[in-house]
Design a protein around this motif. Structure first.
Motif, PDB file in Angstrom:
ATOM      1  N   PRO A  42       0.805  -1.226   0.000  1.00  0.00           N
ATOM      2  CA  PRO A  42       0.000   0.000   0.000  1.00  0.00           C
ATOM      3  C   PRO A  42       0.838   1.276   0.000  1.00  0.00           C
ATOM      4  O   PRO A  42       0.495   2.251  -0.675  1.00  0.00           O
ATOM      5  N   ILE A 226      -7.303   9.596  -0.800  1.00  0.00           N
ATOM      6  CA  ILE A 226      -8.538   8.795  -0.820  1.00  0.00           C
ATOM      7  C   ILE A 226      -8.583   7.862  -2.024  1.00  0.00           C
ATOM      8  O   ILE A 226      -9.247   6.819  -1.976  1.00  0.00           O
ATOM      9  N   VAL A 229      -7.661   4.387  -1.659  1.00  0.00           N
ATOM     10  CA  VAL A 229      -8.671   3.570  -0.988  1.00  0.00           C
ATOM     11  C   VAL A 229      -9.920   3.337  -1.842  1.00  0.00           C
ATOM     12  O   VAL A 229     -10.419   2.210  -1.944  1.00  0.00           O
ATOM     13  N   LEU A 233     -12.595   0.019  -2.495  1.00  0.00           N
ATOM     14  CA  LEU A 233     -13.907  -0.032  -1.832  1.00  0.00           C
ATOM     15  C   LEU A 233     -15.000  -0.358  -2.837  1.00  0.00           C
ATOM     16  O   LEU A 233     -15.913  -1.150  -2.551  1.00  0.00           O
ATOM     17  N   SER A 291     -15.655   7.673   6.770  1.00  0.00           N
ATOM     18  CA  SER A 291     -15.046   6.766   7.749  1.00  0.00           C
ATOM     19  C   SER A 291     -16.090   5.887   8.431  1.00  0.00           C
ATOM     20  O   SER A 291     -15.761   4.847   9.006  1.00  0.00           O
ATOM     21  N   TRP A 294     -17.830   3.504   4.841  1.00  0.00           N
ATOM     22  CA  TRP A 294     -16.921   3.047   3.794  1.00  0.00           C
ATOM     23  C   TRP A 294     -17.259   1.647   3.286  1.00  0.00           C
ATOM     24  O   TRP A 294     -16.881   1.279   2.176  1.00  0.00           O
ATOM     25  N   GLY A 353      -1.342   8.505   2.358  1.00  0.00           N
ATOM     26  CA  GLY A 353      -2.518   7.654   2.195  1.00  0.00           C
ATOM     27  C   GLY A 353      -2.134   6.188   2.143  1.00  0.00           C
ATOM     28  O   GLY A 353      -2.755   5.338   2.805  1.00  0.00           O
ATOM     29  N   VAL A 357      -3.118   3.286   4.950  1.00  0.00           N
ATOM     30  CA  VAL A 357      -3.822   2.065   4.544  1.00  0.00           C
ATOM     31  C   VAL A 357      -3.036   0.833   4.980  1.00  0.00           C
ATOM     32  O   VAL A 357      -3.594  -0.134   5.507  1.00  0.00           O
ATOM     33  N   GLY A 362      -8.331   1.545   5.468  1.00  0.00           N
ATOM     34  CA  GLY A 362      -8.901   2.645   4.707  1.00  0.00           C
ATOM     35  C   GLY A 362      -9.680   3.650   5.523  1.00  0.00           C
ATOM     36  O   GLY A 362      -9.664   4.856   5.231  1.00  0.00           O
ATOM     37  N   VAL A 365      -7.696   6.552   6.747  1.00  0.00           N
ATOM     38  CA  VAL A 365      -7.358   7.543   5.723  1.00  0.00           C
ATOM     39  C   VAL A 365      -8.417   8.642   5.688  1.00  0.00           C
ATOM     40  O   VAL A 365      -8.096   9.834   5.634  1.00  0.00           O
TER      41      VAL A 365
END
Length: 449
Positions: A42, A226, A229, A233, A291, A294, A353, A357, A362, A365
């Protein structure tokens, strides 16, 4: 505008757009395909995302100054060749380190300030604002297209193919520069269009400008962080990589539509600061909300929508505020510093970031992004917008005036606000109120708006 000016604006806007399309098309996909490469972690994925910003931040001003010495077009072509080479190298990579080095090479082609200087060489002062607005529009369109086309292209030809597409766009830009962009009859030293090293310290000491510089650093840092991440997601929610454009297309389109009423309120009703703070507040809320939601598909979509409404507003507002707040004659330098903060933010956001992670996941972040945005909101709260004003460019014959005499005679005039004198260039930039009567100017001085 003359035919030459129109050709210059259209061709340079295309060069800007092709280059930005190449840079940002990796943003929504790089984190998804990184597992295919050896040594991927990551942290290294975040570094690969953001490292182009390091090259841009370090070389933006030096490349601009080099163009003052050897010409704009050679520097632009060299920068685009670096971009081509970086894309080809990354396309041939089998490990994440070559991807990182390829992205760094792409960023080393830091030609944005040189393109701006060339635009200034090819357009008259009275048309320059329109020309810059066209450039800004092309960058915004390129960013939106990159978010949509990046996932679609990568799904068809893989990440290596996408890197080759970015190199192809850069090569097309080289052809535009050679065959379509006009060659300027001469290069101008215009402090409102390019950075002047002698004005750099004044820019860095200005608290109002530094608020804006910190702002663009935070904005692009959050964007990069972001997107270490978000692609993952969406995939976790069952949306395959090839279909991610189906999220980005409506989100980007709706964000643009919903942004317009807020822009109208800011400009027409004099609510610029309120809309600016509201946009930062939107970032804060969206990040903290992310947060919590997610793991929910529609929650992530809503977060992206609110984020991009605020992002688009701030991306459009920040350069405008820099132009309004900067001391007379300092626009080129201020925009150079602003761009450096922007690209450094992208680098730091990608690295941090990825690190977050890798260590905490995530959700952290988004929490970190929300906290940073909150700090920005507190800093921006004390921002003071300047009164309406205009700038006059003053020139004189050699030997007739010096800085001391200019300040003594101009700053006592009714409506005078601020004066910047460049004695060697025999030029001064004079900020005055909208009601300033130009007939007050002493004899022997020439002026233009």
């Amino acid at each position: 505008m003359t035919a030459i000016e129109r050709r210059a604006v259209v061709s340079l806007a295309m060069v800007y757009a092709f280059r930005m399309l190449g840079l940002f098309s990796l943003l929504p996909v790089l984190a998804l395909y990184a597992d295919e490469y050896q040594f991927s972690t990551p942290v290294l994925v975040g570094l690969a995302l953001g490292i182009y910003g390091l090259g841009q931040a370090c070389l933006q001003l030096p490349m601009g100054m080099l163009s003052d010495r050897i010409g704009r077009k050679p520097v632009i072509i060299f920068g685009l060749l670096l971009f081509v080479a970086g894309g080809v190298l990354a396309a041939s990579a089998d490990n994440i380190f070559l991807i990182i080095f390829g992205r760094l090479l792409q960023g080393a082609g830091a030609i944005a300030s040189t393109l701006t200087a060339l635009l200034a060489d090819l357009t008259r002062e009275e048309h320059r604002s329109k020309a810059m607005a066209a450039i800004g529009g092309s960058i915004g369109i390129a960013f939106a297209l990159a978010m949509i086309l990046g996932p679609a292209i990568a799904a068809g030809v893989g990440l290596s193919g996408l890197f080759l597409v970015t190199s192809g766009l850069a090569f097309a830009s080289i052809l535009l520069v050679i065959f379509l962009v006009p060659s300027p009859p001469r290069q101008y030293s215009d402090a409102d269009a390019q950075a002047m090293t002698g004005l750099l310290g004044r820019c860095l000491r200005d608290p109002q400008l530094m608020r804006l510089n910190v702002g663009i650093f935070v904005l692009h840092g959050i964007l990069m962080a972001i997107f270490v991440v978000v692609p993952g997601l969406l995939e976790q929610q069952g949306l395959v990589a090839a279909s991610h454009w189906q999220v980005y297309l409506p989100v980007m389109g709706l964000a643009f539509v919903l942004m317009l009423p807020l822009m109208i309120v800011a400009e027409k009703q004099g609510k610029s600061k309120a809309v600016f703070l509201l946009s930062i507040g939107g970032l804060v809320v969206s990040m903290f909300f992310a947060s919590l939601v997610w793991a929910n598909f529609w929650g992530v979509v809503l977060v992206l929508l609110v984020f991009f409404i605020g992002f688009n507003l701030l991306e459009a507002s920040l350069p405008s505020l820099v132009s309004k707040m900067v001391y007379p004659g300092g626009k080129g330098t201020a925009m150079g510093v602003y761009s450096t903060f922007q690209f450094m933010g992208a680098f730091c956001g990608g690295v941090l970031g990825g690190w977050l992670v890798g260590h905490w996941g995530g959700a952290v972040v988004f929490v970190a992004a929300g906290l940073v945005a909150l700090v920005w909101l507190l800093l921006a709260w004390g921002m003071t917008l300047p009164a309406a004003s205009k700038s006059l460019v003053i020139a004189w014959q050699f030997g007739e005036w010096d800085a001391s005499r200019l300040r003594g005679e101009l700053m006592v005039l009714t409506g005078a606000i601020e004066l910047t004198v460049l004695e060697k260039e025999q030029t001064a930039y004079f900020r005055v109120s909208d009601a300033f009567d130009r007939t007050q100017l002493p004899q022997g001085l020439e002026w233009r708006a």
